[in-house]
Design a protein around this motif. Structure first.
Motif, PDB file in Angstrom:
ATOM      1  N   ASN A   1     -21.129  52.003  -8.750  1.00 51.34           N
ATOM      2  CA  ASN A   1     -20.859  53.434  -8.567  1.00 51.34           C
ATOM      3  C   ASN A   1     -19.670  53.580  -7.635  1.00 51.34           C
ATOM      4  OD1 ASN A   1     -22.087  52.529  -6.278  1.00 51.34           O
ATOM      5  ND2 ASN A   1     -23.558  54.167  -6.119  1.00 51.34           N
ATOM      6  N   ARG A   2     -18.996  54.660  -7.761  1.00 54.88           N
ATOM      7  CA  ARG A   2     -17.773  54.894  -6.995  1.00 54.88           C
ATOM      8  C   ARG A   2     -18.099  54.991  -5.507  1.00 54.88           C
ATOM      9  NH1 ARG A   2     -12.660  54.562  -6.352  1.00 54.88           N
ATOM     10  NH2 ARG A   2     -11.532  56.405  -5.768  1.00 54.88           N
ATOM     11  N   LEU A   3     -17.421  54.199  -4.680  1.00 55.67           N
ATOM     12  CA  LEU A   3     -17.582  54.253  -3.226  1.00 55.67           C
ATOM     13  C   LEU A   3     -16.732  55.380  -2.656  1.00 55.67           C
ATOM     14  CD1 LEU A   3     -17.326  50.514  -2.141  1.00 55.67           C
ATOM     15  CD2 LEU A   3     -19.343  51.930  -2.125  1.00 55.67           C
ATOM     16  N   ASN A   4     -17.162  55.920  -1.532  1.00 53.98           N
ATOM     17  CA  ASN A   4     -16.337  56.900  -0.830  1.00 53.98           C
ATOM     18  C   ASN A   4     -15.107  56.204  -0.271  1.00 53.98           C
ATOM     19  OD1 ASN A   4     -18.177  58.942  -1.287  1.00 53.98           O
ATOM     20  ND2 ASN A   4     -19.296  58.527   0.601  1.00 53.98           N
ATOM     21  N   SER A   5     -14.027  56.940  -0.138  1.00 51.89           N
ATOM     22  CA  SER A   5     -12.809  56.370   0.433  1.00 51.89           C
ATOM     23  C   SER A   5     -13.063  55.971   1.880  1.00 51.89           C
ATOM     24  CB  SER A   5     -11.672  57.384   0.387  1.00 51.89           C
ATOM     25  OG  SER A   5     -11.368  57.692  -0.950  1.00 51.89           O
ATOM     26  N   GLY A   6     -12.461  54.865   2.284  1.00 50.00           N
ATOM     27  CA  GLY A   6     -12.621  54.422   3.663  1.00 50.00           C
ATOM     28  C   GLY A   6     -12.462  52.936   3.799  1.00 50.00           C
ATOM     29  N   ILE A   7     -12.853  52.450   4.961  1.00 49.96           N
ATOM     30  CA  ILE A   7     -12.747  51.029   5.262  1.00 49.96           C
ATOM     31  C   ILE A   7     -14.128  50.404   5.182  1.00 49.96           C
ATOM     32  CG2 ILE A   7     -12.146  49.354   7.058  1.00 49.96           C
ATOM     33  CD1 ILE A   7     -10.060  51.364   8.021  1.00 49.96           C
ATOM     34  N   TYR A   8     -14.202  49.267   4.514  1.00 52.61           N
ATOM     35  CA  TYR A   8     -15.436  48.518   4.355  1.00 52.61           C
ATOM     36  C   TYR A   8     -15.171  47.054   4.676  1.00 52.61           C
ATOM     37  CZ  TYR A   8     -17.215  52.605   1.888  1.00 52.61           C
ATOM     38  OH  TYR A   8     -17.614  53.872   1.565  1.00 52.61           O
ATOM     39  N   PHE A   9     -16.242  46.293   4.823  1.00 50.61           N
ATOM     40  CA  PHE A   9     -16.136  44.865   5.050  1.00 50.61           C
ATOM     41  C   PHE A   9     -16.803  44.121   3.910  1.00 50.61           C
ATOM     42  CE2 PHE A   9     -15.904  46.648   9.335  1.00 50.61           C
ATOM     43  CZ  PHE A   9     -14.708  46.088   9.739  1.00 50.61           C
ATOM     44  N   LEU A  10     -16.172  43.064   3.470  1.00 48.68           N
ATOM     45  CA  LEU A  10     -16.702  42.204   2.421  1.00 48.68           C
ATOM     46  C   LEU A  10     -17.267  40.980   3.126  1.00 48.68           C
ATOM     47  CD1 LEU A  10     -16.726  41.974  -0.716  1.00 48.68           C
ATOM     48  CD2 LEU A  10     -14.738  40.522  -0.455  1.00 48.68           C
ATOM     49  N   ARG A  11     -18.586  40.803   3.087  1.00 44.55           N
ATOM     50  CA  ARG A  11     -19.237  39.680   3.762  1.00 44.55           C
ATOM     51  C   ARG A  11     -19.641  38.648   2.730  1.00 44.55           C
ATOM     52  NH1 ARG A  11     -24.599  40.555   7.075  1.00 44.55           N
ATOM     53  NH2 ARG A  11     -25.537  40.065   5.096  1.00 44.55           N
ATOM     54  N   ILE A  12     -19.102  37.442   2.874  1.00 47.76           N
ATOM     55  CA  ILE A  12     -19.382  36.353   1.953  1.00 47.76           C
ATOM     56  C   ILE A  12     -20.130  35.287   2.740  1.00 47.76           C
ATOM     57  CG2 ILE A  12     -18.360  34.669   0.395  1.00 47.76           C
ATOM     58  CD1 ILE A  12     -15.878  36.563   0.357  1.00 47.76           C
ATOM     59  N   VAL A  13     -21.354  34.945   2.283  1.00 45.05           N
ATOM     60  CA  VAL A  13     -22.189  33.971   2.976  1.00 45.05           C
ATOM     61  C   VAL A  13     -22.474  32.822   2.027  1.00 45.05           C
ATOM     62  CG1 VAL A  13     -24.380  33.590   4.161  1.00 45.05           C
ATOM     63  CG2 VAL A  13     -23.262  35.811   4.321  1.00 45.05           C
ATOM     64  N   ALA A  14     -22.173  31.592   2.465  1.00 46.30           N
ATOM     65  CA  ALA A  14     -22.482  30.386   1.699  1.00 46.30           C
ATOM     66  C   ALA A  14     -23.163  29.420   2.650  1.00 46.30           C
ATOM     67  CB  ALA A  14     -21.224  29.760   1.125  1.00 46.30           C
ATOM     68  N   GLY A  15     -24.403  29.051   2.337  1.00 44.67           N
ATOM     69  CA  GLY A  15     -25.157  28.208   3.256  1.00 44.67           C
ATOM     70  C   GLY A  15     -25.354  28.956   4.553  1.00 44.67           C
ATOM     71  N   GLY A  16     -24.924  28.385   5.651  1.00 44.96           N
ATOM     72  CA  GLY A  16     -25.023  29.051   6.949  1.00 44.96           C
ATOM     73  C   GLY A  16     -23.715  29.650   7.395  1.00 44.96           C
ATOM     74  N   GLU A  17     -22.684  29.551   6.586  1.00 39.80           N
ATOM     75  CA  GLU A  17     -21.367  30.044   6.974  1.00 39.80           C
ATOM     76  C   GLU A  17     -21.117  31.447   6.444  1.00 39.80           C
ATOM     77  OE1 GLU A  17     -18.190  27.415   6.038  1.00 39.80           O
ATOM     78  OE2 GLU A  17     -19.359  25.657   6.608  1.00 39.80           O
ATOM     79  N   THR A  18     -20.475  32.252   7.267  1.00 40.24           N
ATOM     80  CA  THR A  18     -20.165  33.626   6.890  1.00 40.24           C
ATOM     81  C   THR A  18     -18.665  33.851   7.039  1.00 40.24           C
ATOM     82  OG1 THR A  18     -22.310  34.361   7.706  1.00 40.24           O
ATOM     83  CG2 THR A  18     -20.637  36.042   7.394  1.00 40.24           C
ATOM     84  N   SER A  19     -18.092  34.540   6.080  1.00 40.83           N
ATOM     85  CA  SER A  19     -16.691  34.947   6.151  1.00 40.83           C
ATOM     86  C   SER A  19     -16.645  36.445   5.895  1.00 40.83           C
ATOM     87  CB  SER A  19     -15.873  34.189   5.120  1.00 40.83           C
ATOM     88  OG  SER A  19     -14.537  34.591   5.188  1.00 40.83           O
ATOM     89  N   VAL A  20     -15.909  37.159   6.722  1.00 38.65           N
ATOM     90  CA  VAL A  20     -15.819  38.615   6.609  1.00 38.65           C
ATOM     91  C   VAL A  20     -14.364  39.008   6.396  1.00 38.65           C
ATOM     92  CG1 VAL A  20     -16.244  40.815   7.759  1.00 38.65           C
ATOM     93  CG2 VAL A  20     -17.818  38.917   8.092  1.00 38.65           C
ATOM     94  N   LYS A  21     -14.117  39.840   5.391  1.00 39.73           N
ATOM     95  CA  LYS A  21     -12.778  40.352   5.100  1.00 39.73           C
ATOM     96  C   LYS A  21     -12.841  41.870   5.098  1.00 39.73           C
ATOM     97  CE  LYS A  21     -10.822  36.382   4.158  1.00 39.73           C
ATOM     98  NZ  LYS A  21      -9.704  35.841   4.858  1.00 39.73           N
ATOM     99  N   ARG A  22     -11.778  42.500   5.592  1.00 39.95           N
ATOM    100  CA  ARG A  22     -11.699  43.960   5.609  1.00 39.95           C
ATOM    101  C   ARG A  22     -11.036  44.435   4.322  1.00 39.95           C
ATOM    102  NH1 ARG A  22      -8.120  48.006   6.996  1.00 39.95           N
ATOM    103  NH2 ARG A  22      -6.494  46.493   7.407  1.00 39.95           N
ATOM    104  N   ILE A  23     -11.641  45.449   3.717  1.00 39.56           N
ATOM    105  CA  ILE A  23     -11.044  46.043   2.518  1.00 39.56           C
ATOM    106  C   ILE A  23     -10.972  47.556   2.706  1.00 39.56           C
ATOM    107  CG2 ILE A  23     -11.777  44.217   0.935  1.00 39.56           C
ATOM    108  CD1 ILE A  23     -14.065  46.032   0.027  1.00 39.56           C
ATOM    109  N   SER A  24      -9.992  48.155   2.047  1.00 38.42           N
ATOM    110  CA  SER A  24      -9.844  49.613   2.049  1.00 38.42           C
ATOM    111  C   SER A  24     -10.142  50.112   0.643  1.00 38.42           C
ATOM    112  CB  SER A  24      -8.426  50.022   2.431  1.00 38.42           C
ATOM    113  OG  SER A  24      -8.125  49.548   3.717  1.00 38.42           O
ATOM    114  N   VAL A  25     -10.940  51.163   0.544  1.00 39.05           N
ATOM    115  CA  VAL A  25     -11.296  51.737  -0.741  1.00 39.05           C
ATOM    116  C   VAL A  25     -10.598  53.073  -0.881  1.00 39.05           C
ATOM    117  CG1 VAL A  25     -13.186  52.570  -2.188  1.00 39.05           C
ATOM    118  CG2 VAL A  25     -13.512  50.554  -0.759  1.00 39.05           C
ATOM    119  N   LEU A  26      -9.899  53.244  -2.004  1.00 39.88           N
ATOM    120  CA  LEU A  26      -9.188  54.510  -2.271  1.00 39.88           C
ATOM    121  C   LEU A  26     -10.127  55.539  -2.864  1.00 39.88           C
ATOM    122  CD1 LEU A  26      -5.872  53.149  -3.719  1.00 39.88           C
ATOM    123  CD2 LEU A  26      -6.322  53.967  -1.431  1.00 39.88           C
TER     124      LEU A  26
END
Length: 169
Positions: free
Chosen positions: A144-169
């Motif tokens: 579904n369409r997200l509201n415009s703004g800033i979000y974080f993409l959290r990717i977890v593999a095993g015990g490791e986490t990586s976070v990336k910032r994304i902007s949604v139009l």
């Protein structure tokens, strides 16, 4: 001249002299203040260097010496080969309704990809599945369409986490 006239003339002369001298009293006051504030400036001295000769701790009765422990501790760093997850790209950014994620797994593991808002609340779970080792590019469409703004993409593999910032139009 008469006495009152001389006194009046003397008073006028004194007034003119006082006005000429003290007429710039404001400038004199500023000058005095500036000298006063200049003397209040904090004087910075060089920080003293403490030079000591501290001997390393040598315990009694066959315990592990302190300097041996500390040298082993400093060498215990995580090497790059120990990492499971390496996120290479998240594109396009800003995002409209579709996102591509390129990541690399060193070994097969469970991978979870979630979109979080600024408060850390989970908004969308894009993937929660097992991936093979190697480089993978996944394409995700938002349900579904997200509201415009800033979000974080959290990717977890095993015990490791990586976070990336994304902007949604």
């Amino acid at each position: 001249m008469k006495r009152p006239t001389q006194i009046t003339l003397l008073i006028y002369t004194l007034c003119i002299a006082c006005i000429s001298v003290f007429g710039s009293a404001q400038v004199c006051a500023q000058r005095a203040d500036s000298i006063y504030y200049a003397s209040l400036k904090k004087k910075v001295n060089n920080t003293p260097q403490i030079k000591t000769n501290i001997k390393s701790y040598r315990p009694f009765f066959g315990f592990i010496p302190y300097n041996t422990f500390s040298s082993n501790f400093n060498k215990a760093t995580v090497s790059k080969s120990d990492k499971i997850l390496t996120v290479i790209k998240v594109y396009p950014n800003p995002v409209d309704d579709q996102i591509n994620i390129t990541f690399r797994l060193e070994r097969e593991s469970q991978l979870s990809i979630k979109i979080m808002d600024l408060l850390g609340n989970e908004v969308i779970t894009l993937a929660n599945e097992r991936f093979l080792s190697g480089e993978t590019t996944k394409n995700f469409s938002f349900p579904n369409r997200l509201n415009s703004g800033i979000y974080f993409l959290r990717i977890v593999a095993g015990g490791e986490t990586s976070v990336k910032r994304i902007s949604v139009l």
